[in-house]
Design an enzyme around this catalytic site. Structure first.
Site, PDB file in Angstrom:
ATOM      1  N   ARG A 125       0.866  -1.194   0.000  1.00  0.00           N
ATOM      2  CA  ARG A 125       0.000   0.000   0.000  1.00  0.00           C
ATOM      3  C   ARG A 125       0.898   1.238   0.000  1.00  0.00           C
ATOM      4  O   ARG A 125       1.756   1.382   0.871  1.00  0.00           O
ATOM      5  CB  ARG A 125      -0.885   0.006   1.246  1.00  0.00           C
ATOM      6  CG  ARG A 125      -1.689   1.264   1.357  1.00  0.00           C
ATOM      7  CD  ARG A 125      -2.726   1.178   2.471  1.00  0.00           C
ATOM      8  NE  ARG A 125      -3.529   2.383   2.494  1.00  0.00           N
ATOM      9  CZ  ARG A 125      -3.564   3.248   3.501  1.00  0.00           C
ATOM     10  NH1 ARG A 125      -2.843   3.011   4.593  1.00  0.00           N
ATOM     11  NH2 ARG A 125      -4.320   4.305   3.432  1.00  0.00           N
ATOM     12  N   HIS A 185      -8.277   6.536   0.179  1.00  0.00           N
ATOM     13  CA  HIS A 185      -9.166   5.361   0.315  1.00  0.00           C
ATOM     14  C   HIS A 185      -9.602   4.843  -1.049  1.00  0.00           C
ATOM     15  O   HIS A 185     -10.641   4.189  -1.175  1.00  0.00           O
ATOM     16  CB  HIS A 185     -10.463   5.696   1.104  1.00  0.00           C
ATOM     17  CG  HIS A 185     -10.280   5.963   2.561  1.00  0.00           C
ATOM     18  ND1 HIS A 185     -11.124   6.795   3.268  1.00  0.00           N
ATOM     19  CD2 HIS A 185      -9.373   5.507   3.448  1.00  0.00           C
ATOM     20  CE1 HIS A 185     -10.738   6.846   4.532  1.00  0.00           C
ATOM     21  NE2 HIS A 185      -9.675   6.076   4.667  1.00  0.00           N
ATOM     22  N   ARG A 215     -10.145  13.332  12.998  1.00  0.00           N
ATOM     23  CA  ARG A 215      -9.846  14.440  12.081  1.00  0.00           C
ATOM     24  C   ARG A 215     -11.071  15.323  11.891  1.00  0.00           C
ATOM     25  O   ARG A 215     -12.202  14.827  11.851  1.00  0.00           O
ATOM     26  CB  ARG A 215      -9.415  13.899  10.710  1.00  0.00           C
ATOM     27  CG  ARG A 215      -8.052  13.275  10.727  1.00  0.00           C
ATOM     28  CD  ARG A 215      -7.679  12.742   9.350  1.00  0.00           C
ATOM     29  NE  ARG A 215      -7.168  11.390   9.465  1.00  0.00           N
ATOM     30  CZ  ARG A 215      -7.242  10.463   8.515  1.00  0.00           C
ATOM     31  NH1 ARG A 215      -7.796  10.721   7.353  1.00  0.00           N
ATOM     32  NH2 ARG A 215      -6.746   9.264   8.726  1.00  0.00           N
ATOM     33  N   GLU A 250      -9.516  -3.807   2.107  1.00  0.00           N
ATOM     34  CA  GLU A 250      -8.456  -3.179   1.319  1.00  0.00           C
ATOM     35  C   GLU A 250      -7.285  -4.126   1.079  1.00  0.00           C
ATOM     36  O   GLU A 250      -6.671  -4.088   0.016  1.00  0.00           O
ATOM     37  CB  GLU A 250      -7.987  -1.895   2.020  1.00  0.00           C
ATOM     38  CG  GLU A 250      -9.005  -0.776   1.856  1.00  0.00           C
ATOM     39  CD  GLU A 250      -8.852   0.355   2.866  1.00  0.00           C
ATOM     40  OE1 GLU A 250      -9.155   0.130   4.050  1.00  0.00           O
ATOM     41  OE2 GLU A 250      -8.424   1.443   2.460  1.00  0.00           O
TER      42      GLU A 250
END
Ligand code: ADP
Length: 401
Positions: free
Chosen positions: A92, A181, A242, A385
């Site tokens: 990733r 994402h 966040r 993912e």
């Protein structure tokens, strides 16, 4: 059986999985694990295999030592990467800039190109490169593939990608909306057409990835046309810690009136804001318990979260014009039925009707949760993912072998 090794290397941690690329999204990976506290006096390596969990505590000075020690643990159990048929390692990589849209077979030149993108992701890309370099050194005989978090959104239409700031300054500093994402938005959105019986080339949809980090995307006929994260993953929805979108003037105000440094504000907006900043907790299970106990901060945090989510859903409905599906995914999206109900409450006039009974069903795989007569289908599709990275890495490896 053949597998892919998936590596997600962070600044002080490495998450890894050994996974069958042909597995179902809801299957447990063959092996998974985590190296933590790299560079600290005491490190920790956790390996999960066959329903068991093994923890080794020892100093892990570097990413290289972390992977080496992990492979030793796996070797001792007969499941080391050199003992299995590993067809590829998928890495990733957070930022692919405007350079990478597709998964890329890694060679020295690709590593340099990822290095050139460090200014766009100063915390993430160096850690990703560390993981790539040590894994390539330890496993030189398998193809290594970089999968970019920004890749799916590389070709957003300019109207969605550009910020309305001075064009020369933006160009010089590579400022635009990149989106993140992407692997999840692609993985989830690509399953929707078949589930609702439509042609993928005629499917217009919204994907809501609601985890600790959260992002929304609008996807028309297989291509994203907008997404909520921007130059960095700080933008858009309210997240666990966040802030999501805020008035940029707040930053000047905090510098001039609040006496805060840029690093303090960075930390504030990335780690001390969002649901946690308003309620003290970032996990939605804790938030829900606090709401049930009539904690007003928790209730307020939840309402700010839902309000921002509805703003994005509304604006993407207008951008798309016709919406065939809205899909929830990731930790909160897959598990918190109240978030789903509240996000889409009172939208019958737009053809959106969630079926409360279907919405209550446990999270065990992709499902439709709208009523049969809902014009817009509402779905829950678990994201994975790591599996998506494994699939992409295996596909690239198959092309080169
Ligand atoms: P990330 O990959 O961004 O860390 P995940 O997609 O794993 O995030 O989501 C993690 C979040 O999902 C947790 O912080 C928690 O808020 C939420 N979550 C996980 N399980 C549940 C649950 N059963 N009910 C409500 N929220 C949950």
């Amino acid at each position: 059986m053949s597998y892919a090794l998936v590596i997600n290397s962070g600044s002080s941690s490495i998450k890894f999985q050994i996974v069958d690329p042909a597995a179902d999204a809801s299957d447990d990976p063959f092996v998974s694990g985590l190296v933590e506290q790299i560079g600290e006096p005491q490190g920790r390596i956790t390996v999960k295999y066959n329903g068991d969990k093994f923890i080794v505590q020892k100093p892990v000075p570097t990413h290289g030592v972390g992977l080496q020690e992990t492979f030793k643990i796996l070797d001792a159990k007969g499941i080391g990467p050199t003992q299995l048929d590993i067809v590829a390692a998928g890495h990733r990589v957070v930022h692919g800039g405007m350079v990478f849209s597709q998964p890329e077979l890694i060679n020295d030149q690709v590593v340099e190109m990822i290095r050139d993108l460090i200014p766009l992701a100063p915390l993430h890309n160096p850690a990703n490169i560390d993981g790539i370099e040590v894994a390539r050194a330890l496993l030189p005989n398998i193809p290594h593939v970089a999968v970019f978090d920004t890749g799916f959104f590389r070709d957003l239409p300019p109207a969605a990608a550009l910020y309305a700031i001075n064009a020369d300054v933006a160009e010089k500093n590579l400022i635009r909306r990149y989106g993140f994402h992407g692997t999840s938005h692609e993985f989830v959105s690509s399953q929707v057409a078949e589930m609702i019986g439509r042609d993928p080339m005629h499917t217009r949809q919204i994907v809501l990835h609601l985890g600790n980090g959260a992002s929304a995307s609008a996807v028309a006929n297989g291509k994203p046309i907008d997404t909520s994260m921007g130059l960095t993953p700080l933008a858009g929805l309210v997240m666990g810690t966040r802030s999501g979108d805020i008035d940029p003037g707040i930053i000047f105000h905090l510098v001039r009136q609040g006496g805060m440094s840029i690093d303090e504000i960075d930390n504030l907006l990335n780690r001390q804001s969002g649901v946690k900043g308003l309620s003290g907790v970032n996990d939605f299970r804790e938030l829900r318990t606090m709401i049930d106990n009539e904690n007003t901060d928790a209730w307020l945090a939840y309402n700010v979260y839902i309000n921002q989510l509805r703003r994005f859903i509304g604006s993407y409905m207008i951008e798309l014009g016709r919406v065939d599906a809205i899909t929830f995914t990731a930790g909160v999206g897959e598990n918190d039925k109240d978030v789903r109900l509240d996000a889409l409450d009172n939208l019958e006039m737009y053809g959106i009707k969630v079926d409360p009974e279907k919405n209550d069903l446990p999270n065990d795989g992709p499902r439709v949760i709208s009523t049969d007569d809902s014009k817009v289908k509402v779905l829950v599709i678990p994201t994975n993912e790591e599996l998506a990275i494994a699939q992409k890495a295996a596909a690239v490896a198959a092309q080169v072998s």
